[in-house]
Design a protein around this motif. Structure first.
Motif, PDB file in Angstrom:
ATOM      1  N   ASN A 313       0.815  -1.072   0.049  1.00 19.17           N
ATOM      2  CA  ASN A 313      -0.253  -0.253  -0.396  1.00 19.17           C
ATOM      3  C   ASN A 313       0.747   1.250   0.002  1.00 19.17           C
ATOM      4  O   ASN A 313       1.729   1.707   1.104  1.00 19.17           O
ATOM      5  CB  ASN A 313      -0.964  -0.231   1.381  1.00 19.17           C
ATOM      6  CG  ASN A 313      -1.715  -0.968   1.547  1.00 19.17           C
ATOM      7  OD1 ASN A 313      -2.495  -1.440   0.476  1.00 19.17           O
ATOM      8  ND2 ASN A 313      -1.278  -1.856   2.597  1.00 19.17           N
ATOM      9  N   VAL A 315       0.896   5.343   0.127  1.00 17.68           N
ATOM     10  CA  VAL A 315      -0.323   6.248   0.796  1.00 17.68           C
ATOM     11  C   VAL A 315       0.998   7.268  -0.257  1.00 17.68           C
ATOM     12  O   VAL A 315       1.598   8.067   1.116  1.00 17.68           O
ATOM     13  CB  VAL A 315      -1.023   6.126   1.906  1.00 17.68           C
ATOM     14  CG1 VAL A 315      -2.165   7.319   2.107  1.00 17.68           C
ATOM     15  CG2 VAL A 315      -1.949   5.060   2.038  1.00 17.68           C
ATOM     16  N   LYS A 317       0.184  11.174   0.993  1.00 16.07           N
ATOM     17  CA  LYS A 317      -0.309  12.519   2.006  1.00 16.07           C
ATOM     18  C   LYS A 317       0.215  13.608   2.114  1.00 16.07           C
ATOM     19  O   LYS A 317      -0.806  14.496   1.248  1.00 16.07           O
ATOM     20  CB  LYS A 317      -0.484  12.182   3.250  1.00 16.07           C
ATOM     21  CG  LYS A 317      -1.353  11.203   3.913  1.00 16.07           C
ATOM     22  CD  LYS A 317      -0.840  10.620   5.058  1.00 16.07           C
ATOM     23  CE  LYS A 317      -2.414   9.911   5.913  1.00 16.07           C
ATOM     24  NZ  LYS A 317      -1.810   9.588   7.340  1.00 16.07           N
ATOM     25  N   ASN A 351       3.490  -1.845   4.174  1.00 19.23           N
ATOM     26  CA  ASN A 351       2.984   0.081   3.765  1.00 19.23           C
ATOM     27  C   ASN A 351       4.322   0.994   3.838  1.00 19.23           C
ATOM     28  O   ASN A 351       4.628   1.147   4.992  1.00 19.23           O
ATOM     29  CB  ASN A 351       1.935  -0.021   5.141  1.00 19.23           C
ATOM     30  CG  ASN A 351       0.558  -0.911   5.240  1.00 19.23           C
ATOM     31  OD1 ASN A 351       0.345  -1.205   3.723  1.00 19.23           O
ATOM     32  ND2 ASN A 351       0.464  -1.151   6.584  1.00 19.23           N
ATOM     33  N   THR A 353       4.296   5.218   3.415  1.00 18.28           N
ATOM     34  CA  THR A 353       2.957   6.918   3.410  1.00 18.28           C
ATOM     35  C   THR A 353       4.420   7.843   3.606  1.00 18.28           C
ATOM     36  O   THR A 353       5.050   8.253   4.164  1.00 18.28           O
ATOM     37  CB  THR A 353       2.413   6.768   4.377  1.00 18.28           C
ATOM     38  OG1 THR A 353       1.517   5.626   5.325  1.00 18.28           O
ATOM     39  CG2 THR A 353       1.615   7.845   5.047  1.00 18.28           C
TER      40      THR A 353
END
Lengths: 422, 226
Positions: A313, A315, A317, A351, A353
């Motif tokens: 994943n 991400v 932001k 993950n 981010t």
């Protein structure tokens, strides 16, 4: 805190105390002097009145006047005290002004030639004294403020002038780069200390530049000395493997030697990379986008480790940009990604981010929480993974220490690394 | 094809020469700066394989010398110096390629072939091996004049095999040529395995004459029957 602010701060504290004490002392002294003057004039007046009274006892026994009044009345001999004059402050209601005014009073006793005792009270208005005190007080405060401001300004000016060579040196040091040619330090000064400092800094930078050069040379030599025999061995094995007479068993042996040698090459390259990073040989910087680098690397790693069936994943932001060397930025992100993949389990998870100032990567793993203290040491293999050189995190550490990036490791069921950019 | 190998390390030079001679190149060599300088002054070569650190002078000065002589030799630098500045300097001085030691012999062959081909063929270049034709610039492959679709990595692998026919290529050489130096090669072996398997299937279905053969533990070989 800047040196100038530090100096002014240090200067203003004792200055404040000294000036306050001085102002208070000055004020008290002036006050005392005024009282003294008033007393003197009262005493003068006393002399005149008594002299007059003694020559002319019919003189008026009191005289009302706004400025100065006196009052004489007879007293018993037993009450008389001829030795002392008594001064004191008081106030009196003045009819004309319809208010109380401050006065100073002299009370004294005297004796006439016919042995009669009298008490003389002289009062004088001290209205001017009040005014005077007020003026003095305001002047002192004004003087005090002006003086402090002047001292601070003068300090600032003198400081700026005297320490100019220091700032020239600081500026020069700031621009000094080991891998760039040294610009001469142009810093003419009559101050002996600064002259010594100039020479010391030039000497030190010359020495470090030459040491840096030597070290760089040494690294290149090591690289050459090791890579060439490795190249010879690897290439000879490759030639050997092309020989049609080789049996399958021999080929398998050759393959395992080949693999070991490639491992040595890999470790050698990583060590050289570490030394080059620590010697700041990646000096060219530009504004790089961590988002783009991550995106590119993720695709490559996904292909390589597709067998592990890892869910990833990503991400974004925010946009994370950083001024750093482009290849180092790539190495940093790829090393973190590689760790997340090789220490992951089958069907695991990664993950990533990215925010405006941080890069977080976490991965599932079969390994328990890692020991934080030894995590970034060279050849530290806490997971016992044979594919790891044990240099990956050491390389990450050395890269982030150049650029003031902080790294934090935490374990919450997943291994999480957080990079915080300034 | 005449090549010059300039390398001071005897056994490395010997290995390179033996390997190049197998490809039927005419190979000459020089062991130091002055020998190399004499040879490039006196003879013409198609390609020079040049080491940078040489006794008696730098390989980079030889590059400059070639430039002043207005010679058309292609140059591949082989150097133990693995820094971007050196690569940039070398390429700026007119080198065609830069290989960092240690390199795989298969990689050297691929690069030499690509350089020579670029020099010989003006316009679009292609590599033909039996009934397989590869157009590296366009990333397309024809088998018997029929285009086949390969993904990017399969294409890179096929290109490598086609430039190294009948040569045993190690998995690490394949991994390096596809991913570059940085990615840990040992980790990508599984990937190489599955990609080669797919590639093999695809070209076999399309009717390619050359065949990719796995050699246990070591790597792969593209075989053509002549």
């Amino acid at each position: 805190m800047k040196l100038i602010h530090y100096t002014i701060r240090n200067l203003s504290f004792p200055l404040l105390i000294i000036m306050t004490i001085w102002a208070a002392a000055f004020y008290i002294l002036i006050l005392h002097e005024i009282d003294d003057e008033t007393n003197d004039s009262l005493q003068n007046y006393k002399g005149i009145i008594i002299k007059q009274f003694l020559t002319d006892s019919t003189m008026r026994q009191s005289r009302p006047d706004i400025m100065t009044r006196y009052h004489i009345h007879e007293i018993q001999a037993s009450e008389a005290n001829l030795a002392n004059d008594i001064f004191y402050d008081s106030s009196k209601y003045i009819d004309i002004e319809m208010e109380y005014e401050p006065i100073r009073v002299l009370r004294t006793n005297f004796m006439t030639s016919d042995a009669k005792y009298y008490e003389l009270t002289i009062e004088t208005s001290t209205l001017e004294k009040e005014d005077l005190i007020e003026t003095i007080f305001i002047s002192i405060i004004a003087l005090y403020i002006v003086l402090v401001i002047c001292i601070l300004f003068v300090t600032r000016y003198v400081f700026g002038k005297s320490f100019k060579p220091l700032y020239t040196i600081l500026d020069w040091l700031n621009k000094f780069r080991l891998d760039k040619p040294i610009k001469p330090l142009e810093n003419e000064t009559v101050v002996e200390e600064f002259d010594i400092l100039n020479k010391a800094i030039m000497d030190a930078s010359d020495r470090s530049t030459s040491l840096y050069g030597q070290q760089r040379q040494f690294l290149e030599n090591v690289s050459h000395e090791l890579q060439t025999p490795l190249a010879v061995s690897i290439n000879k094995l490759e030639l050997l493997s092309e020989n049609p007479d080789c049996t399958e068993e021999q080929l398998s042996d050759i393959a395992s030697i080949h693999r070991v040698l490639n491992g040595i090459v890999k470790t050698n390259k990583s060590l050289l990379l570490l030394s080059r990073i620590e010697n700041k040989q990646f000096a060219d910087t530009k504004n790089v986008s961590i988002n783009e680098i991550s995106d590119r690397s993720i695709n490559e790693f996904n292909e390589i480790y597709e067998d592990k069936q890892i869910r990833l994943n990503f991400v974004q932001k925010g946009i994370l940009r950083c001024t750093m060397n482009e290849s180092l930025a790539g190495i940093l992100i790829k090393n973190l990604l590689k760790n997340a993949y090789i220490h992951n389990r089958q069907n695991g998870e990664i993950n990533i981010t990215i925010t405006d100032n941080s890069f977080t990567i976490e991965n599932s793993s079969n390994y328990p929480e890692l020991n934080r203290e030894k995590l970034f040491n060279r050849f530290e293999k806490q997971t016992g993974n044979k594919k790891s050189t044990g240099l990956g995190l050491a390389i990450i550490k050395s890269i982030i220490s150049i650029y003031d990036i902080r790294i934090h490791y935490q374990y919450n069921g997943k291994h999480q690394f957080i990079l915080t950019f300034r | 094809m005449k090549l010059l190998v300039v390398e001071d390390e005897d056994s490395l030079r010997d290995t390179i020469i033996r390997s190049l001679e197998k490809e039927r190149y005419v190979v000459e060599y020089a062991a130091d700066y002055h020998e190399a300088l004499l040879k490039i002054n006196d003879y013409d070569y198609d390609c020079v394989v040049l080491d940078i650190m040489l006794p008696g002078g730098s390989g980079l000065s030889l590059l400059e010398e070639l430039k002043t002589l207005r010679k058309k030799e292609s140059v591949i630098i082989i150097s133990a110096k693995d820094s971007i500045e050196d690569k940039v300097t070398g390429l700026d001085l007119g080198a065609d390629d830069y290989l960092t030691k240690p390199f795989h012999l298969a990689e050297l062959h691929a690069r030499i072939k690509s350089i020579i081909r670029r020099k010989q063929q003006e316009g679009e270049m292609n590599i033909a091996l039996s009934n397989i034709t590869v157009y590296p610039d366009r990333h397309v492959v024809y088998i018997d004049n029929k285009e086949i679709t390969l993904n990017r990595k399969e294409f890179d692998l096929l290109y490598y095999f086609v430039t190294n026919p009948n040569r045993l290529i190690s998995k690490s050489a394949l991994a390096e040529s596809i991913w570059g130096d940085y990615i840990d090669q040992a980790d990508s072996y599984d990937f190489i395995y599955s990609q080669v398997k797919n590639l093999r299937k695809k070209i076999k279905t399309a009717g390619a004459m050359p065949e990719i053969k796995a050699v246990y533990g070591f790597g792969y070989k593209m075989i053509i029957d002549e």
